[in-house]
Write a protein that holds these residues in place. Structure first.
Motif, short mmCIF file in Angstrom:
data_model
loop_
_atom_site.label_atom_id
_atom_site.label_comp_id
_atom_site.label_asym_id
_atom_site.label_seq_id
_atom_site.Cartn_x
_atom_site.Cartn_y
_atom_site.Cartn_z
N GLN A 190 -0.23 -0.69 -6.18
CA GLN A 190 0.51 -1.06 -4.97
C GLN A 190 1.62 -0.06 -4.67
O GLN A 190 1.86 0.30 -3.52
CB GLN A 190 1.10 -2.47 -5.11
CG GLN A 190 0.06 -3.56 -5.14
CD GLN A 190 -0.80 -3.57 -3.90
OE1 GLN A 190 -0.32 -3.46 -2.78
NE2 GLN A 190 -2.11 -3.68 -4.09
N LEU A 222 -0.03 3.16 -3.42
CA LEU A 222 -0.55 2.89 -2.08
C LEU A 222 0.59 2.86 -1.06
O LEU A 222 0.49 3.44 0.02
CB LEU A 222 -1.33 1.57 -2.07
CG LEU A 222 -2.04 1.20 -0.78
CD1 LEU A 222 -3.14 2.22 -0.46
CD2 LEU A 222 -2.64 -0.20 -0.90
N HIS A 223 1.68 2.22 -1.41
CA HIS A 223 2.85 2.14 -0.53
C HIS A 223 3.42 3.54 -0.27
O HIS A 223 3.76 3.88 0.86
CB HIS A 223 3.92 1.23 -1.12
CG HIS A 223 5.17 1.16 -0.32
ND1 HIS A 223 5.22 0.52 0.89
CD2 HIS A 223 6.40 1.67 -0.54
CE1 HIS A 223 6.44 0.64 1.38
NE2 HIS A 223 7.18 1.33 0.53
N GLY A 260 -0.34 3.37 2.81
CA GLY A 260 -1.56 2.59 2.90
C GLY A 260 -2.84 3.41 2.95
O GLY A 260 -3.91 2.85 3.13
#
Length: 175
Positions: A140, A143-144, A148
């Motif tokens: 996460q 990805l952040h 995204g």
């Protein structure tokens, strides 16, 4: 004990503020450099938790202004992208400590030179993350940081894009 948390991740900042409030701190949160400097002038904190990556800005750039404004304040730099070079640079600029995310409450309190307040909730709050949960948190975070973009994130994590997509479709593993 006044604490300023400078963190662009709103969820992490609120979690830190909630947990550290239980430890006796009066917490204020800022999510960018300008708000951080304003909050520091207003609050005059005893402690500062500073994220190294604040959106597109670098938290290292805040250490000198914070140090000149608050010479006695204990500054702890938090980063998800640790390296020896940034640790040395942070200390050279005036940080008192350098911690890698995710950080457990005991380590954080030790860096802040305080003892944990004994309570039944500490057992729950300081539970060690499972490897699966740690992997989910790391995915996460990467990805952040890539806004995204699954393909770029997969390349950075050295995994196939479809494997990453399957992992993202699963619900996060509970601690």
């Amino acid at each position: 004990m006044k604490l300023l948390i400078i963190e662009d991740d709103i969820n992490l900042a609120s979690t830190l503020a909630r947990r550290l409030t239980k430890q006796g701190f009066t917490c204020e949160v800022a999510h960018n450099q300008s708000d951080a400097l304003l909050a520091a002038r207003k609050l005059l904190p005893d402690f500062v938790l500073l994220d190294m990556k604040l959106g597109d800005d670098n938290g290292l750039a805040l250490i000198k202004p914070l140090r000149s404004l608050l010479p006695q304040t204990h500054i702890v730099l938090l980063t998800g992208f640790a390296s020896i070079a940034t640790a040395v640079e942070a200390m050279r600029l005036g940080a008192n400590d350098y911690l890698t995310k995710p950080v457990d409450m005991a380590t954080l309190l030790k860096a802040l030179n305080t003892e944990p307040v004994a309570s039944a909730s500490n057992v729950i709050d300081d539970a060690v993350m499972s490897p699966e949960r740690l992997e989910w948190e790391h995915i996460q975070q990467v990805l952040h940081s890539n806004n995204g973009n699954v393909s770029v994130t997969a390349r950075q994590l050295n995994m196939h894009r479809r494997t990453l997509q399957r992992k993202l479709q699963k619900k996060p593993v509970q601690q």
